[in-house]
Motif scaffolding. Structure first.
Motif, mmCIF file in Angstrom:
data_model
loop_
_atom_site.group_PDB
_atom_site.id
_atom_site.type_symbol
_atom_site.label_atom_id
_atom_site.label_comp_id
_atom_site.label_asym_id
_atom_site.label_seq_id
_atom_site.Cartn_x
_atom_site.Cartn_y
_atom_site.Cartn_z
ATOM 1 N N SER A 100 -55.399 74.820 -26.568
ATOM 2 C CA SER A 100 -54.927 73.652 -25.837
ATOM 3 C C SER A 100 -56.130 73.014 -25.150
ATOM 4 C CB SER A 100 -53.892 74.072 -24.795
ATOM 5 O OG SER A 100 -53.609 73.003 -23.922
ATOM 6 N N ASP A 101 -56.153 71.696 -25.047
ATOM 7 C CA ASP A 101 -57.340 71.034 -24.488
ATOM 8 C C ASP A 101 -57.154 70.616 -23.038
ATOM 9 O OD1 ASP A 101 -55.506 69.077 -24.856
ATOM 10 O OD2 ASP A 101 -56.809 67.701 -25.952
ATOM 11 N N ILE A 102 -56.087 71.109 -22.366
ATOM 12 C CA ILE A 102 -55.875 70.730 -20.972
ATOM 13 C C ILE A 102 -55.801 71.961 -20.076
ATOM 14 C CG2 ILE A 102 -54.651 68.605 -21.580
ATOM 15 C CD1 ILE A 102 -52.048 70.082 -20.798
ATOM 16 N N TRP A 103 -56.148 71.744 -18.810
ATOM 17 C CA TRP A 103 -55.993 72.786 -17.794
ATOM 18 C C TRP A 103 -54.539 72.789 -17.329
ATOM 19 C CZ3 TRP A 103 -59.406 76.420 -16.185
ATOM 20 C CH2 TRP A 103 -60.750 76.240 -16.544
ATOM 21 N N SER A 104 -53.956 73.960 -17.232
ATOM 22 C CA SER A 104 -52.599 74.099 -16.698
ATOM 23 C C SER A 104 -52.678 74.807 -15.350
ATOM 24 C CB SER A 104 -51.729 74.919 -17.652
ATOM 25 O OG SER A 104 -52.210 76.252 -17.740
ATOM 26 N N THR A 105 -51.604 74.698 -14.573
ATOM 27 C CA THR A 105 -51.576 75.401 -13.289
ATOM 28 C C THR A 105 -51.664 76.915 -13.507
ATOM 29 O OG1 THR A 105 -49.158 75.360 -13.355
ATOM 30 C CG2 THR A 105 -50.245 73.604 -12.134
ATOM 31 N N TYR A 106 -51.099 77.392 -14.634
ATOM 32 C CA TYR A 106 -51.136 78.824 -14.933
ATOM 33 C C TYR A 106 -52.573 79.301 -15.129
ATOM 34 C CZ TYR A 106 -50.784 83.136 -17.625
ATOM 35 O OH TYR A 106 -50.958 84.427 -18.079
ATOM 36 N N SER A 107 -53.359 78.551 -15.914
ATOM 37 C CA SER A 107 -54.739 78.973 -16.194
ATOM 38 C C SER A 107 -55.594 78.933 -14.930
ATOM 39 C CB SER A 107 -55.348 78.119 -17.305
ATOM 40 O OG SER A 107 -55.297 76.752 -16.985
ATOM 41 N N VAL A 108 -55.349 77.930 -14.069
ATOM 42 C CA VAL A 108 -56.104 77.845 -12.810
ATOM 43 C C VAL A 108 -55.749 79.023 -11.911
ATOM 44 C CG1 VAL A 108 -56.380 76.528 -10.672
ATOM 45 C CG2 VAL A 108 -56.371 75.346 -12.865
ATOM 46 N N HIS A 109 -54.458 79.278 -11.757
ATOM 47 C CA HIS A 109 -53.992 80.366 -10.892
ATOM 48 C C HIS A 109 -54.491 81.717 -11.402
ATOM 49 C CE1 HIS A 109 -50.976 83.135 -9.055
ATOM 50 N NE2 HIS A 109 -51.137 82.323 -8.030
ATOM 51 N N ARG A 110 -54.495 81.881 -12.717
ATOM 52 C CA ARG A 110 -54.930 83.149 -13.311
ATOM 53 C C ARG A 110 -56.398 83.424 -12.998
ATOM 54 N NH1 ARG A 110 -54.414 84.660 -19.753
ATOM 55 N NH2 ARG A 110 -54.901 86.883 -19.560
ATOM 56 N N ILE A 111 -57.221 82.391 -13.030
ATOM 57 C CA ILE A 111 -58.641 82.552 -12.711
ATOM 58 C C ILE A 111 -58.828 82.898 -11.240
ATOM 59 C CG2 ILE A 111 -60.794 81.229 -12.400
ATOM 60 C CD1 ILE A 111 -60.215 79.882 -15.087
ATOM 61 N N LEU A 112 -58.112 82.208 -10.356
ATOM 62 C CA LEU A 112 -58.277 82.404 -8.911
ATOM 63 C C LEU A 112 -57.904 83.816 -8.454
ATOM 64 C CD1 LEU A 112 -56.919 78.997 -7.567
ATOM 65 C CD2 LEU A 112 -59.279 79.794 -7.475
ATOM 66 N N LYS A 113 -57.020 84.494 -9.182
ATOM 67 C CA LYS A 113 -56.588 85.819 -8.728
ATOM 68 C C LYS A 113 -57.183 86.967 -9.559
ATOM 69 C CE LYS A 113 -52.312 86.180 -11.428
ATOM 70 N NZ LYS A 113 -50.855 86.389 -11.380
ATOM 71 N N ASN A 114 -58.076 86.652 -10.489
ATOM 72 C CA ASN A 114 -58.610 87.667 -11.397
ATOM 73 C C ASN A 114 -59.804 88.402 -10.779
ATOM 74 O OD1 ASN A 114 -59.399 89.235 -13.565
ATOM 75 N ND2 ASN A 114 -59.198 87.586 -15.063
ATOM 76 N N GLU A 115 -59.642 89.714 -10.576
ATOM 77 C CA GLU A 115 -60.696 90.530 -9.966
ATOM 78 C C GLU A 115 -61.929 90.686 -10.855
ATOM 79 O OE1 GLU A 115 -59.775 94.283 -8.132
ATOM 80 O OE2 GLU A 115 -57.743 93.627 -7.625
ATOM 81 N N VAL A 116 -61.827 90.298 -12.109
ATOM 82 C CA VAL A 116 -62.990 90.421 -12.992
ATOM 83 C C VAL A 116 -64.165 89.626 -12.440
ATOM 84 C CG1 VAL A 116 -62.515 88.446 -14.506
ATOM 85 C CG2 VAL A 116 -63.690 90.439 -15.439
ATOM 86 N N TYR A 117 -63.857 88.550 -11.674
ATOM 87 C CA TYR A 117 -64.920 87.676 -11.169
ATOM 88 C C TYR A 117 -65.662 88.256 -9.967
ATOM 89 C CZ TYR A 117 -62.779 84.462 -14.417
ATOM 90 O OH TYR A 117 -62.289 83.900 -15.563
ATOM 91 N N ILE A 118 -65.189 89.402 -9.410
ATOM 92 C CA ILE A 118 -65.956 90.082 -8.365
ATOM 93 C C ILE A 118 -66.566 91.372 -8.914
ATOM 94 C CG2 ILE A 118 -64.759 89.089 -6.385
ATOM 95 C CD1 ILE A 118 -63.025 91.618 -6.260
ATOM 96 N N GLY A 119 -66.596 91.488 -10.240
ATOM 97 C CA GLY A 119 -67.278 92.618 -10.866
ATOM 98 C C GLY A 119 -66.395 93.804 -11.188
#
Length: 512
Positions: free
Chosen positions: A231-250
Motif C-alpha cells: 500500500s502506498d499510504i500511511w495508515s493510523t495502524y502503521s503509525v501506532h505500531r511504530i510508536l509502540k514497538n520496542e525494537v526501536y530502543i534496541g
C-alpha cells in the motif's frame, strides 16, 4: 487413452535440503520423471499442477485445491505424483481423497517411486502406514522447528522473515539487526511529530502530505522483502505500531503468536507474559526517555484538537480544589480550561478556570525563572555535577566489595575442607554440623554486607544519572521563547490550578 493430472510439489524445507549435486526432488526433475512415465504407459497429460514453497500439510495449496476441484468434475482419470507424500503428508487428507473420494469419483492415484497405487488393493495397508509415518515425521519436524526458534528468540536472535522498518538484517549475521539510516530518519521523524502534539490521525495525514514512503513502499523501492500487499499510504495502524514497538530502543520482541496446529497457517495471539522479550540486542534508533514519553502519552489516550494537534497541556492540568482533571473549552474569546467535575456536577466542586493564554504565559515565565537560577554554568557544575565525588565513593566501595568477595571465597573453601574432613573421619558428624552452621552464618553475614554495598553503588549511580538528566534538560530548554507540548511533556509532571481571576493559584510540579 486415460487422462492424467500430474501433481508436483516442493516445500521451502525441501528446497533448503537439496544438495547442489542432487536435483532429484526439484520441480523440473519431478516433471521430467512423471512425463516420461506417462509416455511409457501411453497416458495423455491433462494438466500439470505445480505448488512451490508449500508444505505437504498445508491445506491452502492453490494448485492442489484446483486439482481436487477438477477431480470432482472428473476432468481426468489418474492423479500421478512422484510419491504419496508429494500429494499430502496429512493422513486425514490421504484417507479422505486417495482412499475414499477418488474411488467414488472414479479417479486412480499413482505414486511412482513408492509404488502407491489405489487400484492395487493389496498395498492399501502399506499406503496407510506410509501416511502415518509421513504425519509423524511432520509432527516431529514441526516441534523441532518450534523448539529451535524459541531458543533463538530467547537468546535475542532475530528470527523474523523480514526486518522491522528502520532496520535490515546484518549481511554477516541474518539473526542480527542493523540500522537502515534512511528508514531510521523516518522513524525518528514520526516520534518527533508525535511529541510535538500531532495525534495519530493527523500524523498519518502529515506523512502522506509530505509524500514520505510508508514501510512497504520504502522496502519495495529498495528491493527489500516485506509482509503483505504494498500500500502506498500511511495508515493510523502503521503509525501506532511504530510508536509502540520496542525494537526501536534496541529490544527484540518476538513470539507474540503461535500456530493453532502444524496443519494450519492460522495463528493465535499469546499473552504478553509469554512473549520473548530480550533487551539490548541491537543499536537503538530511539532513546529510552523519548520512547517512554511517547508510551506514557499513548497510554493516556490524549485526544487531538480540531487542528489535529493535541493541546500542549493535555492531561497535565488538575483542579486544586477537588483534584479532578481540567477540560479544554473553546469560546469566542479564546480557549479556556475548566474543572471537569464542576462542569458535569457544579454542586460537587466550586470549580476554577483559566485562559490558555494566561496559563501559557505564566508557565513560560516559571520555566524561565527556574533556569535563571542555573544561568551561570559554573553554578550548574557546583550544584549538580558531583561526578568526581561519585567516582571516589564507587572506588572505595568497590575495594570493600573485592575484600568481602575474598572472605566469602575463604569461607566456601573452609566448608569444602570441613566436608572432606568429615568424609575422611577427621571430625565427627556433630562437629561438622556445628562448624558448618558457623560457616553458613559467616557467609550470610558477608553476603548481606555485599548486597548493601551493591545497593549503595546503585543509589550513587541513580543520583548521578538524575543530575546528568537535569543538566541535559537545562541545556536543552535554557533559551526557550515559546511554549510547546514537547517542552511541557518533558519538564512538567502536572499543574494544579486554583483561586479566581483576581487571586490565581498555579502550582507546577516538575518532572525532576
Amino acid at each position: 487413452m486415460p487422462k492424467v493430472a500430474i501433481y508436483v510439489r516442493l516445500s521451502k524445507e525441501d528446497r533448503e535440503k537439496l544438495n547442489k549435486n542432487d536435483n532429484s526432488e526439484s520441480i523440473i526433475n519431478q516433471k521430467r520423471m512423471l512425463l516420461s512415465h506417462c509416455e511409457k504407459e501411453g497416458w495423455s497429460v491433462y494438466h500439470i499442477y505445480n505448488d512451490e514453497d508449500f508444505s505437504g500439510s498445508d491445506r491452502e495449496r492453490p494448485e492442489f485445491n484446483k486439482m481436487i476441484k477438477d477431480a470432482k468434475e472428473h476432468k481426468f482419470d489418474i492423479v500421478l505424483c512422484k510419491t504419496q507424500s508429494r500429494f499430502a503428508r496429512d493422513m486425514e487428507y490421504v484417507e479422505k481423497y486417495i482412499n475414499t473420494l477418488f474411488p467414488i469419483w472414479g479417479i486412480r492415484f499413482v505414486g511412482l517411486v513408492d509404488n502407491a497405487d489405489s487400484e492395487n488393493k493389496a498395498n492399501k495397508k502399506s499406503r496407510q502406514i506410509n501416511s502415518m509415518v509421513d504425519q509423524w515425521m511432520l509432527e516431529d519436524l514441526s516441534e523441532n522447528i518450534k523448539a529451535t526458534l524459541k531458543t533463538k528468540r530467547r537468546q535475542g536472535l532475530w528470527v523474523g522473515a523480514f526486518a522491522p522498518f528502520g532496520y535490515v538484517k546484518d549481511p554477516n549475521n541474518k539473526n542480527h539487526l542493523v540500522i537502515d539510516e534512511e528508514a531510521a530518519q523516518i522513524v525518528r521523524h514520526i516520534f518527533d511529530l508525535y511529541l510535538k502534539g500531532y495525534g495519530i490521525n493527523s500524523l498519518a495525514r502529515k506523512l502522506n502530505d509530505e509524500q514520505i514512503p510508508n514501510p512497504s513502499t520504502y522496502k519495495k523501492s529498495k528491493g527489500q522483502s516485506f509482509h503483505g500487499e504494498c500500500s502506498d499510504i500511511w495508515s493510523t495502524y502503521s503509525v501506532h505500531r511504530i510508536l509502540k514497538n520496542e525494537v526501536y530502543i534496541g529490544n527484540t520482541v518476538q513470539g507474540k503468536t503461535e500456530s493453532i496446529s502444524y496443519k494450519s497457517t492460522k495463528k493465535k495471539l499469546k499473552n504478553k507474559e509469554e512473549w520473548d522479550i530480550v533487551k539490548g540486542t541491537h543499536e537503538p534508533i530511539i532513546d529510552l526517555d523519548t520512547f517512554n514519553l511517547v508510551k506514557e502519552t499513548l497510554s493516556k489516550n490524549i485526544r487531538s484538537t480540531k487542528t489535529g494537534m493535541a493541546s500542549i497541556f493535555a492531561n497535565k492540568l488538575r483542579c486544586l480544589r477537588c483534584g479532578s482533571s481540567m477540560r479544554s473549552q473553546k469560546t469566542n474569546t479564546g480557549r479556556y480550561y475548566t474543572c471537569h467535575v464542576h462542569y458535569v456536577a457544579p454542586s460537587k466542586c466550586e470549580g476554577t478556570y483559566i485562559s490558555s493564554s494566561v496559563l501559557e504565559k505564566t508557565v513560560l515565565n516559571e520555566i524561565q525563572k527556574l533556569y535563571n537560577s542555573y544561568i551561570d554554568d559554573a553554578e550548574i557544575e557546583n550544584q549538580l555535577n558531583f561526578t568526581d565525588n561519585s567516582r571516589i565513593q564507587i572506588e572505595r566501595i568497590s575495594k570493600q566489595i573485592e575484600s568481602i568477595n575474598k572472605e566469602i571465597a575463604k569461607v566456601q573453601s573452609r566448608f569444602k575442607s570441613l566436608y572432606y574432613d568429615k568424609v575422611d573421619g577427621v571430625i565427627t558428624q556433630d562437629e561438622f554440623s556445628v562448624l558448618n552452621e558457623d560457616c553458613k552464618s559467616k557467609e550470610n553475614s558477608l553476603q548481606k554486607q555485599l548486597n548493601e554495598l551493591n545497593d549503595e553503588i546503585e543509589r550513587i549511580n541513580q543520583r548521578q544519572a538524575h543530575a546528568d538528566n537535569v543538566k541535559d534538560i537545562i541545556s536543552e530548554f535554557k533559551n526557550i521563547k515559546k511554549l510547546d507540548r514537547y517542552t511541557v511533556q518533558t519538564l512538567i509532571d502536572y499543574i494544579e490550578i486554583g483561586g479566581n481571576r483576581t487571586n490565581r493559584i498555579i502550582q507546577i510540579h516538575w518532572n525532576f
